[in-house]
Design an enzyme around this catalytic site. Structure first.
Site, PDB file in Angstrom:
ATOM      1  N   LYS A 224      14.590  29.564  33.927  1.00 17.09           N
ATOM      2  CA  LYS A 224      15.774  28.704  33.781  1.00 17.09           C
ATOM      3  C   LYS A 224      16.919  29.459  33.107  1.00 17.09           C
ATOM      4  O   LYS A 224      18.087  29.130  33.302  1.00 17.09           O
ATOM      5  CB  LYS A 224      15.425  27.471  32.950  1.00 17.09           C
ATOM      6  CG  LYS A 224      14.440  26.527  33.613  1.00 17.09           C
ATOM      7  CD  LYS A 224      15.105  25.728  34.719  1.00 17.09           C
ATOM      8  CE  LYS A 224      14.138  24.717  35.317  1.00 17.09           C
ATOM      9  NZ  LYS A 224      14.799  23.828  36.279  1.00 17.09           N
ATOM     10  N   LYS A 225      16.573  30.459  32.308  1.00 15.55           N
ATOM     11  CA  LYS A 225      17.608  31.237  31.622  1.00 15.55           C
ATOM     12  C   LYS A 225      18.190  32.332  32.508  1.00 15.55           C
ATOM     13  O   LYS A 225      19.164  32.981  32.119  1.00 15.55           O
ATOM     14  CB  LYS A 225      17.025  31.859  30.345  1.00 15.55           C
ATOM     15  CG  LYS A 225      16.697  30.847  29.248  1.00 15.55           C
ATOM     16  CD  LYS A 225      16.115  31.525  28.032  1.00 15.55           C
ATOM     17  CE  LYS A 225      15.921  30.562  26.876  1.00 15.55           C
ATOM     18  NZ  LYS A 225      14.926  29.518  27.134  1.00 15.55           N
ATOM     19  N   LEU A 226      17.630  32.544  33.676  1.00 18.20           N
ATOM     20  CA  LEU A 226      18.166  33.550  34.591  1.00 18.20           C
ATOM     21  C   LEU A 226      19.353  32.965  35.351  1.00 18.20           C
ATOM     22  O   LEU A 226      19.340  32.859  36.583  1.00 18.20           O
ATOM     23  CB  LEU A 226      17.078  34.027  35.556  1.00 18.20           C
ATOM     24  CG  LEU A 226      15.966  34.872  34.943  1.00 18.20           C
ATOM     25  CD1 LEU A 226      14.865  35.126  35.958  1.00 18.20           C
ATOM     26  CD2 LEU A 226      16.538  36.198  34.435  1.00 18.20           C
TER      27      LEU A 226
END
Length: 700
Positions: A224-226
């Site tokens: 999700k942080k990508l």
């Protein structure tokens, strides 16, 4: 004739062959390479590649391999202990009367028709049962019953209010449910002490499912942080000024610390840590990083027991018998029965072991099918937003099953709630945003906005005799009427440092607005992505410029849609207030009063105007494109306070306020016991249950 030997996992390993073998040299080399890879994999990770050659091997030789239950017992006890602390705190047990005692408060259940018990004492008993269930899990007393009570009551409280959800709240319910189906009570438990099992071993899948759940927690959070929002450093701005980042800040400076350490390293850590924990040579180093990561989080954020739950489960990646080795240095893993002995010892009660063995094999397969279905669901839910379209707004899905931890930072500057009488539109009431709820999570989600509007309507109807009357004849005092109202939300917020903008259409009656879990919400205004790039240039440059004027100057960035109007009031404690249009065209109108006659001015890109204080004004976006503009001002009140005190005094919180945290938790726990005790007294003997008022607590 071919002979085989039993491998470490109970899987027949490729052994020596007789002289009659006709394998070619290539086959021998292939077998040797496979055996070498399998040996490396087994030594490095503890897993055997032969477990994946067939479903039978995966089930019977891999997932049902008997292993020591010592580490699982410790994980169960530590999780239960963490929940004993969590229930009076983040679950709201210490503030039971404030959270569930006011019937007019608005709830946000996942199932819209779901309601809490109307009786506060009954909620107290439910909380008491949840705490007893967690205690039973911790000590391993009547483990199945305790785990079932904890999981059932936890999910009930959890589903009652989406506005209280966090990713780790969701995690606790999952872990409680997983423990329910394991044999975690076979070791280090009262159950095992009262009725000692034949062997303190458990099937390997008991460990696998827990480790998989934490794999999802870390890995999906990393995925999700990508995204640009995270990797560009917009989510956690200025976090580097916390004392835990002092060494990095001294070396890299605050901006690089925010970008490289907080955002980039956070993404790399989440996506890779479980792989490093599984791989033997890097396990200890990964444990060190994971421990530092969670300890830092416990100082950075108010997230309750989440860091400690994660820390308590890290030892699952080590030896199954590590607790025995610590407590008893010369202890070895308990003897394990061979697979064939485990099956042959089971009879069907009629002297026929074959039927029992076949039944066990079928039951094991169905258990693994259920486990794999659960694993698939956990991988699917974070990306199920193409189905649950009604929960998609500026972000996808409810914060709670997406594992998008800290990816979105919100700043809400205005919440306008307008109630209009449909029969007499001139009758307008404005509702205080926090009159019926303690948080503003509902302002970011359309489904919760609908629930909040219906709750306001319900409260208005209950108060109708006091607020609305229908006149029956001239001079009549009127009779109570059921109000027919419309409710409009005008909510301004910013996500990840963008311009402040509306999230809902302010001209849509939320009570009449369509909403479905499976259809897009057309009254949610789109995020103005065309202005997102200005965060790195215009917003940052203007902010640094304005903040450099004085210690009390500030700037506010606004974006709006064509045809919509912002009505704003400039307080008298501000001065040097100005409005500057950054892009687009707006019409600026001042309100009519004695000092400032009403006027209308068209402002285009780059133009600005001073604003009078103590008056209202209106800014309408005209033309076919959205506009963006900024307010700049100086706060006179803060400036005078600084002059009066001679110098600004910054209050720094203690670096490690462990004593304060302990006292806070102790006070919560004592209040929790009082609430549960008072609930029992009320249900058993009718003793009135005392309840605090929110207004008094806030004033205190």
């Amino acid at each position: 004739m071919t002979t085989t030997t039993e491998g470490v996992w109970g899987v027949p390993s490729i052994g020596s062959q007789t002289s009659s073998s006709k394998s070619t040299v290539a086959d021998d080399e292939q077998d040797s390479a496979f055996s070498g890879f399998n040996s490396f994999l087994r030594n490095a990770t503890g897993h055997d590649v032969r477990c994946f050659t067939s479903f039978d091997a995966f089930v019977h030789r891999c997932m049902y391999r008997r292993v020591d239950g010592a580490a699982l017992g410790v994980a169960r006890a530590l999780f239960g202990l963490a929940m004993l602390i969590d229930i009076p705190e983040e679950r709201g047990g210490g503030d039971l009367d404030l959270r569930w005692g006011e019937p007019r408060d608005c709830r946000f259940p996942l199932i819209h028709s779901m309601e809490p018990t109307p009786s506060l004492p009954k909620m107290g008993i439910i909380y008491g049962l949840m705490w007893l269930g967690a205690a039973g899990m911790m000590v391993g007393y009547r483990f199945r019953t305790s785990a079932a009570i904890f999981s059932g009551t936890y999910w009930y409280i959890f589903l009652l209010d989406k506005s209280a959800w966090n990713n780790h709240s969701y995690l606790y319910g999952l872990l409680g449910t997983i423990f329910l189906f394991t044999d975690a009570h076979r070791c280090w438990s009262i159950d095992a002490w009262q009725n000692p099992p034949a062997e303190q071993t458990v099937p390997y899948w008991n460990y696998f499912i827990l480790k998989f759940q934490f794999f999802v927690l870390y890995f999906v959070a990393g995925l999700k942080k990508l995204c640009r929002e995270w990797l560009s450093g917009y989510a956690m701005t200025n976090l580097s000024y916390h004392w835990v980042f002092f060494p990095f800040r001294a070396l890299l400076g605050p901006k690089l610390t925010d970008l490289l350490i907080v955002h980039w390293f956070g993404c790399i850590f989440d996506t890779t840590v479980v792989f490093f924990l599984v791989y033997g040579p890097t396990r200890k180093l990964a444990t060190l990083f994971a421990s530092a990561f969670h300890l830092m989080n416990s100082r950075l954020f108010h997230i309750g027991m989440f860091p400690w739950v994660c820390l308590s489960q890290l030892p699952l990646y080590y030896s199954f018998s590590w607790p025995r080795r610590i407590l008893f240095a010369d202890a070895a893993q308990p003897p394990l029965k061979p697979e064939h002995a485990q099956e042959n010892c089971c009879h069907d009660g009629k002297g026929n072991p074959e039927n029992k063995r076949a039944h066990n094999r079928v039951r094991r397969k169905w258990t693994m099918v259920a486990m794999l279905a659960y694993c698939s669901l956990q991988l699917f839910l974070p990306y199920s937003h193409f189905l649950t379209k009604g929960y998609n707004n500026w972000t996808n899905g409810l914060y709670g099953y997406s594992w998008d931890m800290m990816v979105h930072a919100w700043d809400t500057i205005m919440i306008g709630i307008r109630v209009v009488d449909r029969q007499d539109p001139a009758r307008v009431h404005y509702v205080e945003p926090f009159a019926f709820t303690d948080n503003d999570r509902w302002t970011k989600h359309a489904d919760m906005a609908v629930q909040f509007a219906r709750c306001i309507e319900r409260n208005i109807q209950q108060e109708a005799p006091k607020m609305w009357t229908t006149t029956t004849s001239p001079g009549s005092i009127g009779v109570p009427a059921r109000p027919n109202v419309s409710i409009y939300f005008d909510i301004w917020c910013s996500m990840n440092g963008r311009f402040q903008q509306r999230i809902f259409d302010p001209n849509v009656d939320i009570l009449q607005a369509p909403w479905s879990p499976f259809a897009p919400v057309d009254w949610v205004l789109p995020l103005l992505h065309q202005f997102s790039s200005l965060r790195d240039t215009l917003i940052r440059r203007k902010t640094e410029e304005v903040l450099g004027w004085s210690n009390h100057s500030d700037v506010l960035f606004i974006a709006d849609f064509p045809g919509l109007t912002l009505r704003n009031y400039v307080g008298e404690d501000l001065y040097n207030v100005s409005l500057t249009v950054l892009q687009g065209t707006v019409r600026y109108d001042t309100s009519q009063d004695d000092d400032f006659p009403k006027s209308s001015t068209i402002l285009r890109t780059g133009q600005s105007t001073p604003l009078p204080t103590g008056t209202f004004h209106a800014i309408e976006t005209i033309g076919g494109e959205p506009s963006c503009y900024m307010y700049t001002y100086v706060n006179r009140t803060k400036e005078l306070d600084a002059i009066r005190n001679g110098a600004e005094v910054k209050m720094h919180s203690a670096m490690l306020p462990l004593g304060e945290e302990f006292m806070h938790r102790w006070e919560n726990f004592v209040r929790f016991l009082q609430h549960v005790g008072n609930s029992l007294l009320y249900e058993l003997y009718g003793v009135p249950m005392p309840r605090r008022l929110k207004e008094l607590v806030a004033d205190g």
